[in-house]
Write a protein that holds these residues in place. Structure first.
Motif, mmCIF file in Angstrom:
data_model
loop_
_atom_site.group_PDB
_atom_site.id
_atom_site.type_symbol
_atom_site.label_atom_id
_atom_site.label_comp_id
_atom_site.label_asym_id
_atom_site.label_seq_id
_atom_site.Cartn_x
_atom_site.Cartn_y
_atom_site.Cartn_z
ATOM 1 N N UNK A 222 0.830 -1.212 0.000
ATOM 2 C CA UNK A 222 0.000 0.000 0.000
ATOM 3 C C UNK A 222 0.861 1.257 0.000
ATOM 4 N N UNK A 223 2.085 1.174 0.508
ATOM 5 C CA UNK A 223 2.985 2.325 0.552
ATOM 6 C C UNK A 223 3.772 2.501 -0.746
ATOM 7 N N UNK A 224 3.684 1.512 -1.644
ATOM 8 C CA UNK A 224 4.345 1.641 -2.933
ATOM 9 C C UNK A 224 5.591 0.801 -3.119
ATOM 10 N N UNK A 225 5.932 -0.027 -2.134
ATOM 11 C CA UNK A 225 7.086 -0.913 -2.283
ATOM 12 C C UNK A 225 6.708 -2.050 -3.241
ATOM 13 N N UNK A 226 7.575 -2.297 -4.216
ATOM 14 C CA UNK A 226 7.222 -3.240 -5.264
ATOM 15 C C UNK A 226 7.833 -4.616 -5.156
ATOM 16 N N UNK A 227 8.747 -4.824 -4.182
ATOM 17 C CA UNK A 227 9.420 -6.124 -4.116
ATOM 18 C C UNK A 227 9.562 -6.612 -2.675
ATOM 19 N N UNK A 228 8.436 -6.799 -1.971
ATOM 20 C CA UNK A 228 8.532 -7.301 -0.591
ATOM 21 C C UNK A 228 8.774 -8.810 -0.562
ATOM 22 N N UNK A 229 9.562 -9.245 0.398
ATOM 23 C CA UNK A 229 9.853 -10.661 0.610
ATOM 24 C C UNK A 229 9.617 -10.956 2.091
ATOM 25 N N UNK A 230 8.795 -11.964 2.372
ATOM 26 C CA UNK A 230 8.385 -12.242 3.746
ATOM 27 C C UNK A 230 9.263 -13.344 4.342
ATOM 28 N N UNK A 231 9.982 -13.013 5.424
ATOM 29 C CA UNK A 231 10.756 -14.013 6.153
ATOM 30 C C UNK A 231 9.812 -14.878 6.976
ATOM 31 N N UNK A 232 10.301 -16.003 7.438
ATOM 32 C CA UNK A 232 9.460 -16.919 8.214
ATOM 33 C C UNK A 232 9.230 -16.436 9.642
ATOM 34 N N UNK A 233 9.867 -15.345 10.030
ATOM 35 C CA UNK A 233 9.689 -14.793 11.364
ATOM 36 C C UNK A 233 10.581 -13.577 11.537
ATOM 37 N N UNK A 234 10.625 -13.070 12.767
ATOM 38 C CA UNK A 234 11.407 -11.865 13.047
ATOM 39 C C UNK A 234 12.755 -12.162 13.677
ATOM 40 N N UNK A 235 13.088 -13.425 13.858
ATOM 41 C CA UNK A 235 14.366 -13.772 14.488
ATOM 42 C C UNK A 235 15.516 -13.496 13.530
ATOM 43 N N UNK A 236 16.730 -13.287 14.058
ATOM 44 C CA UNK A 236 17.889 -13.106 13.176
ATOM 45 C C UNK A 236 18.075 -14.262 12.193
ATOM 46 N N UNK A 237 17.827 -15.492 12.648
ATOM 47 C CA UNK A 237 17.988 -16.646 11.758
ATOM 48 C C UNK A 237 16.995 -16.596 10.605
ATOM 49 N N UNK A 238 15.734 -16.279 10.908
ATOM 50 C CA UNK A 238 14.713 -16.229 9.861
ATOM 51 C C UNK A 238 14.986 -15.098 8.877
ATOM 52 N N UNK A 239 15.334 -13.941 9.389
ATOM 53 C CA UNK A 239 15.626 -12.804 8.517
ATOM 54 C C UNK A 239 16.869 -13.061 7.674
ATOM 55 N N UNK A 240 17.904 -13.622 8.301
ATOM 56 C CA UNK A 240 19.149 -13.916 7.575
ATOM 57 C C UNK A 240 18.896 -14.895 6.435
ATOM 58 N N UNK A 241 18.098 -15.924 6.695
ATOM 59 C CA UNK A 241 17.805 -16.922 5.666
ATOM 60 C C UNK A 241 17.094 -16.288 4.479
ATOM 61 N N UNK A 242 16.136 -15.417 4.743
ATOM 62 C CA UNK A 242 15.396 -14.781 3.652
ATOM 63 C C UNK A 242 16.285 -13.812 2.877
ATOM 64 N N UNK A 243 17.125 -13.064 3.578
ATOM 65 C CA UNK A 243 18.037 -12.131 2.904
ATOM 66 C C UNK A 243 18.991 -12.895 1.994
ATOM 67 N N UNK A 244 19.551 -13.986 2.500
ATOM 68 C CA UNK A 244 20.479 -14.779 1.694
ATOM 69 C C UNK A 244 19.763 -15.364 0.480
#
Length: 265
Positions: A222-244
């Motif tokens: 809704x804010x105009x971001x065109x490439x969101x990717x959802x991690x499996x959670x907010x933990x460092x491990x979940x975020x790191x996995x999605x970023x990689x």
């Protein structure tokens, strides 16, 4: 593509995430647009803390709230009242409660997420009619927990323990956001996302945005971001996995394949 990943999580949790990513060879920069400040307790908050032994449960929404709550309780209770049940929105908040108060906390089921919606699915929070609950949080934020629990018949009192202070990105990070000069942006808060969109130019809006929940992904759209990717959670491990996975899909696929081979051996 620029190698840097921009992080928005403040404080020690942001530092943990940065170390996890840098251990994988990913360069990070902290935007430092949010800081926490303690607030003086209101008269109603002091009264609630004095009556702490009369509550059936205490719901804590963040590690910052857990730290501030422990400090506030210590001012009124040399020893924690017996029989209190604590609830935390995620593992980091639960770990902070255990470190600060020595108590276990009920958290959402694994795989359900780490947010208000997930916590509301906990069985003991579905049967709260007539129970008195304390909600430990910041001065502002989402009202979902309080509203839903009151709809379920609970008497919910809120204790505001800190406030969020937002700052503009400092140079040269403001220019990076304007030009999209980064590989990915990581955001775990709707308020931070709304704050940052002001500085994001067209290219930045279409760079990978890593978020910690589908709710944030919807807000991002809704804010105009065109490439969101959802991690499996907010933990460092979940975020790191999605970023990689976003930055190196082939490497992520290879890692997954190696993992599956390991399980079959």
């Amino acid at each position: 593509m620029p190698a840097r990943v921009l992080l928005t999580r403040p404080g020690p949790r942001g530092e943990v995430l940065a170390r996890a990513l840098e251990a994988c060879g990913i360069t990070t920069t902290a935007l430092d647009v949010l800081r926490f400040e303690s607030v003086a307790l209101s008269a109603s908050a002091r009264a609630a803390l004095l009556d702490l032994d009369l509550f059936h449960g205490i719901i804590v929404v963040s590690p910052q709230a857990a730290t501030c709550l422990a400090e506030a309780i210590a001012s009124y209770w040399p020893q924690l009242p017996q029989g209190l049940r604590f609830y935390a929105v995620g593992e980091a908040t639960a770990r902070t409660l255990h470190a600060e108060l020595g108590v276990p906390a009920v958290i959402p089921a694994r795989g359900e997420g780490e947010d208000s919606e997930a916590l509301l699915e906990v069985a003991s929070l579905k049967a709260v009619a007539g129970k008195r609950l304390l909600l430990a949080r910041g001065e502002s934020g989402r009202e979902l927990l309080r509203e839903r629990l009151r709809e379920r018949g609970a008497d919910v009192e809120t204790v505001a323990l800190y406030r969020r202070r937002y700052h503009p990105p400092s140079p040269p990070m403001d220019k990076w956001l304007e030009s999209g000069d980064f590989a990915a942006l990581v955001v775990t808060s709707g308020e931070i996302l709304q704050h940052l969109v002001t500085w994001c130019g067209p290219v930045a809006l279409n760079q990978p945005l890593i978020v910690s929940s589908q709710r944030l992904a919807t807000l991002a759209g809704t804010l105009g971001f065109g490439s969101p990717h959802v991690a499996s959670g907010a933990s460092p491990a979940a975020l790191s996995a999605e970023i990689r996975a976003v930055l190196d899909p082939r490497g992520a696929t290879s890692d997954q394949g190696d993992h599956e081979k390991g399980k079959r051996r």
